[in-house]
Design a protein around this motif. Structure first.
Motif, PDB file in Angstrom:
ATOM      1  N   THR A   4       5.381 -44.025 -13.764  1.00 18.54           N
ATOM      2  CA  THR A   4       5.113 -42.969 -12.787  1.00 18.54           C
ATOM      3  C   THR A   4       6.392 -42.546 -12.079  1.00 18.54           C
ATOM      4  N   GLU A   5       7.196 -43.521 -11.686  1.00 19.08           N
ATOM      5  CA  GLU A   5       8.443 -43.202 -10.983  1.00 19.08           C
ATOM      6  C   GLU A   5       9.415 -42.458 -11.889  1.00 19.08           C
ATOM      7  N   ARG A   6       9.549 -42.934 -13.120  1.00 21.78           N
ATOM      8  CA  ARG A   6      10.468 -42.253 -14.051  1.00 21.78           C
ATOM      9  C   ARG A   6       9.983 -40.843 -14.362  1.00 21.78           C
ATOM     10  N   ASP A  12      10.608 -33.707 -11.310  1.00 19.19           N
ATOM     11  CA  ASP A  12      11.345 -33.054 -10.228  1.00 19.19           C
ATOM     12  C   ASP A  12      12.536 -32.281 -10.773  1.00 19.19           C
ATOM     13  N   ARG A  13      13.245 -32.869 -11.736  1.00 24.13           N
ATOM     14  CA  ARG A  13      14.390 -32.181 -12.333  1.00 24.13           C
ATOM     15  C   ARG A  13      13.937 -30.965 -13.150  1.00 24.13           C
ATOM     16  N   ALA A  16      12.995 -28.192 -10.721  1.00 27.62           N
ATOM     17  CA  ALA A  16      14.178 -27.585 -10.112  1.00 27.62           C
ATOM     18  C   ALA A  16      14.885 -26.665 -11.111  1.00 27.62           C
ATOM     19  N   ALA A  17      14.999 -27.110 -12.370  1.00 27.95           N
ATOM     20  CA  ALA A  17      15.647 -26.281 -13.393  1.00 27.95           C
ATOM     21  C   ALA A  17      14.852 -25.009 -13.645  1.00 27.95           C
ATOM     22  N   ALA A  18      13.535 -25.127 -13.661  1.00 26.14           N
ATOM     23  CA  ALA A  18      12.705 -23.950 -13.875  1.00 26.14           C
ATOM     24  C   ALA A  18      12.854 -22.958 -12.732  1.00 26.14           C
ATOM     25  N   ARG A  19      12.816 -23.458 -11.515  1.00 26.56           N
ATOM     26  CA  ARG A  19      12.964 -22.540 -10.369  1.00 26.56           C
ATOM     27  C   ARG A  19      14.338 -21.885 -10.368  1.00 26.56           C
ATOM     28  N   GLU A  20      15.360 -22.649 -10.747  1.00 27.08           N
ATOM     29  CA  GLU A  20      16.715 -22.093 -10.803  1.00 27.08           C
ATOM     30  C   GLU A  20      16.784 -20.951 -11.830  1.00 27.08           C
ATOM     31  N   ALA A  21      15.986 -21.069 -12.887  1.00 27.45           N
ATOM     32  CA  ALA A  21      15.961 -20.038 -13.931  1.00 27.45           C
ATOM     33  C   ALA A  21      14.968 -18.930 -13.631  1.00 27.45           C
ATOM     34  N   PRO A  25       7.518 -23.592 -12.854  1.00 25.45           N
ATOM     35  CA  PRO A  25       7.646 -24.956 -13.370  1.00 25.45           C
ATOM     36  C   PRO A  25       6.461 -25.404 -14.211  1.00 25.45           C
ATOM     37  N   SER A  26       5.289 -24.885 -13.937  1.00 24.49           N
ATOM     38  CA  SER A  26       4.109 -25.308 -14.691  1.00 24.49           C
ATOM     39  C   SER A  26       4.139 -24.817 -16.135  1.00 24.49           C
ATOM     40  N   ASP A  27       5.073 -23.916 -16.458  1.00 29.15           N
ATOM     41  CA  ASP A  27       5.193 -23.420 -17.823  1.00 29.15           C
ATOM     42  C   ASP A  27       6.007 -24.354 -18.723  1.00 29.15           C
ATOM     43  N   VAL A  28       6.523 -25.451 -18.155  1.00 24.79           N
ATOM     44  CA  VAL A  28       7.335 -26.397 -18.939  1.00 24.79           C
ATOM     45  C   VAL A  28       6.593 -27.725 -19.056  1.00 24.79           C
ATOM     46  N   ARG A  29       6.293 -28.117 -20.280  1.00 22.69           N
ATOM     47  CA  ARG A  29       5.591 -29.374 -20.554  1.00 22.69           C
ATOM     48  C   ARG A  29       6.595 -30.473 -20.884  1.00 22.69           C
ATOM     49  N   ILE A  30       6.371 -31.648 -20.330  1.00 23.71           N
ATOM     50  CA  ILE A  30       7.156 -32.831 -20.682  1.00 23.71           C
ATOM     51  C   ILE A  30       6.400 -33.595 -21.759  1.00 23.71           C
TER      52      ILE A  30
END
Length: 232
Positions: A4-6, A12-13, A16-21, A25-30
């Motif tokens: 969970t922590e990892r 979070d990263r 942040a990258a999505a907002r910067e672009a 953020p919800s459009d990016v799946r991990i």
């Protein structure tokens, strides 16, 4: 550190990258990559990460993925590594996604086995966006031509064309890495319509922020979520 922590740190990263672009953020799946970790470890990760909407795990090798799928009830499975045609039936038996469709021969083998099993498979066309001779995948031009063969009216109607996958070159030059991602995005923009080939599977632990800046919708993350891989 817990899964969970990892995962939260990576999320979070990613956000942040999505907002910067200028992206949602919800459009990016991990997509967690669990290769080399035992099924018990993946089960533990699944129990924690499903609360974050993480329902799919990825493996490079079909055999390893098949074994874990037989032991774990719950996750969807994606195969992100190369496929030998004689392993097509094994992949079809359990996988929901295949991110390394790198040649028509593999598409044909999957189509035949999917017909036999009466099911479909979500696929990503693998693009060699760096033009490195040692890498698998279609060239940009080949991928454009192959994309025209996908869809319900083509020879591979059991393949559901979700998007393109690429791996950037190993480099310390961020501009060179971004060019790999941007070339794949430009190809996607050229051929996609609606849900057809609309997604981009690109970016791993070391370069996913650059991939997100260039439009990635799925990033493939292993060690940053699972920790150091077990020694062979």
């Amino acid at each position: 550190m817990s899964f969970t922590e990892r995962f939260t740190q990576i999320r979070d990263r990613v956000d942040a990258a999505a907002r910067e672009a200028g992206r949602n953020p919800s459009d990016v799946r991990i997509l967690p990559v669990s290769k080399t970790f035992p099924a018990a470890t993946v089960a533990e990760a699944w129990s924690e990460l499903q609360d974050f909407g993480c329902d799919t795990f990825a493996e490079n090798r079909v055999q390893e993925a098949s074994e874990k799928a037989s032991l774990l009830d719950g996750p969807r499975w994606a195969v992100i590594g190369p496929l030998q045609t004689n392993k097509a039936s094994q992949l079809v038996a359990f996988a929901s996604e295949f991110h390394a469709l790198d040649r028509p021969k593999v598409a044909g083998a999957l189509q035949r086995k999917l017909e036999e099993a009466d099911r479909t498979l979500e696929v990503f066309i693998q693009v060699n966006s760096s033009d490195e001779p040692q890498k698998a995948g279609f060239t940009i031009d080949e991928a454009r031509e192959f994309a025209a063969e996908l869809g319900p009216e083509g020879p591979y109607p059991r393949l559901i064309p979700r998007g393109f996958m690429t791996m950037a070159m190993l480099s310390t030059d961020d501009d060179a890495i971004r060019r790999c991602f941007s070339r794949t995005r430009e190809l996607r923009n050229e051929v996609a319509h609606g849900d057809f080939l609309s997604e981009l599977s690109m970016g791993m632990s070391g370069d996913f922020e650059l991939a997100i800046a260039e439009g990635a919708t799925t990033i493939r993350v292993g060690q940053a979520i699972f920790g150091e891989r077990p020694a062979n």
